[in-house]
Design an enzyme around this catalytic site. Sequence first.
Site, PDB file in Angstrom:
ATOM      1  N   LYS A  47       0.861  -1.193   0.000  1.00  0.00           N
ATOM      2  CA  LYS A  47       0.000   0.000   0.000  1.00  0.00           C
ATOM      3  C   LYS A  47       0.893   1.237   0.000  1.00  0.00           C
ATOM      4  O   LYS A  47       2.022   1.192   0.501  1.00  0.00           O
ATOM      5  CB  LYS A  47      -0.822  -0.033   1.298  1.00  0.00           C
ATOM      6  CG  LYS A  47      -1.853   1.036   1.391  1.00  0.00           C
ATOM      7  CD  LYS A  47      -3.195   0.415   1.725  1.00  0.00           C
ATOM      8  CE  LYS A  47      -4.282   1.452   1.728  1.00  0.00           C
ATOM      9  NZ  LYS A  47      -5.337   1.123   0.779  1.00  0.00           N
ATOM     10  N   CYS A 145      -1.911  10.446  -6.291  1.00  0.00           N
ATOM     11  CA  CYS A 145      -3.080  10.190  -5.423  1.00  0.00           C
ATOM     12  C   CYS A 145      -4.081  11.342  -5.525  1.00  0.00           C
ATOM     13  O   CYS A 145      -3.735  12.490  -5.263  1.00  0.00           O
ATOM     14  CB  CYS A 145      -2.645  10.005  -3.968  1.00  0.00           C
ATOM     15  SG  CYS A 145      -4.073   9.752  -2.904  1.00  0.00           S
TER      16      CYS A 145
END
Length: 391
Positions: A47, A145
């Site tokens: 992650k 992101c």
Amino acid sequence: MSNINLETTVGGIPLSTCVYNASGPRTGASQALAKIAASSAGAVLTKSATLEKQNGNPLPRVWHADDSKASMNSEGLPNSGIDYYIASATIDETMGEVSGTTTKPYFVSISGKTLADNLDMLDRIAKKIDSGEKRIVSVELNLACPNVIGKPIIAYDYDQLRDILETISEKKYTFPLGLKMPPYLDGKQLQLAAAIINEYSDMVRYVVCINTIGNALSVDPVSEAPYISSNGGLAGLSGPAAKYTALANVRQMRQHLKEEIDVVGVGGIETGEDVFLFLLCGATAVQVGTTHWIEGAKCFDRIVKELKDVLKEKGYSSSSEVVGKLKPWSKEGAKKSRLAKKAKPPPKRTAKEAGTLTEFFANMFMMAVILWLLIDKYVPKPVTKADLDEM
Ligand code: DHB
């Protein structure tokens, strides 16, 4: 068992199969990463880590369309912090049984809130590798992101993109660096990003295209509100709906990046045939995100098998043979495709569709019975000889 070779390299790192996981779903803890390590995936990617552990945005922060054609997330980078992902104990737990034999390459994804945070994390990773942790093979730096509220996507800001690459290049890290890129919806903008990356081709070994398509919104017609609670419901779009944008970005990055920088494809991959398309567009490997989220780590075994079947059926003996071999459109190709479609048996109906058909025939039968009863009751019958005799 077919002997199709799916070996590849990403930024010079050898992978046993060209399919692995995307950073994101089911990658936050060693238990989940262990399932990837035990599957046919060619590598394990963590992650996206921040410097410190964080909980992310409030729930609900993910959404899946009923037809599985799109998903959205606005998780706000929940993760256990960089020290967790680079701890040897975490990697031991991840690799489990595999550890003693052939360890899979372990990639670490980072997504710092600031350049200083990214540099701090890169320093920690470099130190960890120098101390002997050779299983960490590379860092995927996430410049894409879309879900940190108040922070625009880094790789859409070319000054910031150059600044971050310049600053990192001065550090002369020895591990291969990859960049996770956002989707570019305009070819010229993609070319500008590729040109900046090319200036750092001695440092950037591969790019990963694409992260979710940011700034998307799914609205619930019942509640008349977004499905996702934070940031006004705005979120990153993934799943099959993102596949075509991903293919275009992979294709164009391959065309504009220097040859020595690999392209890894990600976005909407559900099947082995999808992987084949990404290879044609120039990816040396692919990552699977949303399908892994929905199906779990067994998706890697299925997709790898399907890819082997596709390659075998088409007469290839390895995945590397088809990388970047997308052909230009031609009349002959289109004709071949039409003929293949005709020759193909009709697709099997899903249980749901079959159910619908059964329901249709049952309804027709019921209507016929009702009609027959009504006719019997209300439509006068012709007078027969027997009726006349009775009169
Ligand atoms: C998140 C989403 C992303 O697309 C990403 O690359 C990293 C994190 C998130 O919302 O947590």
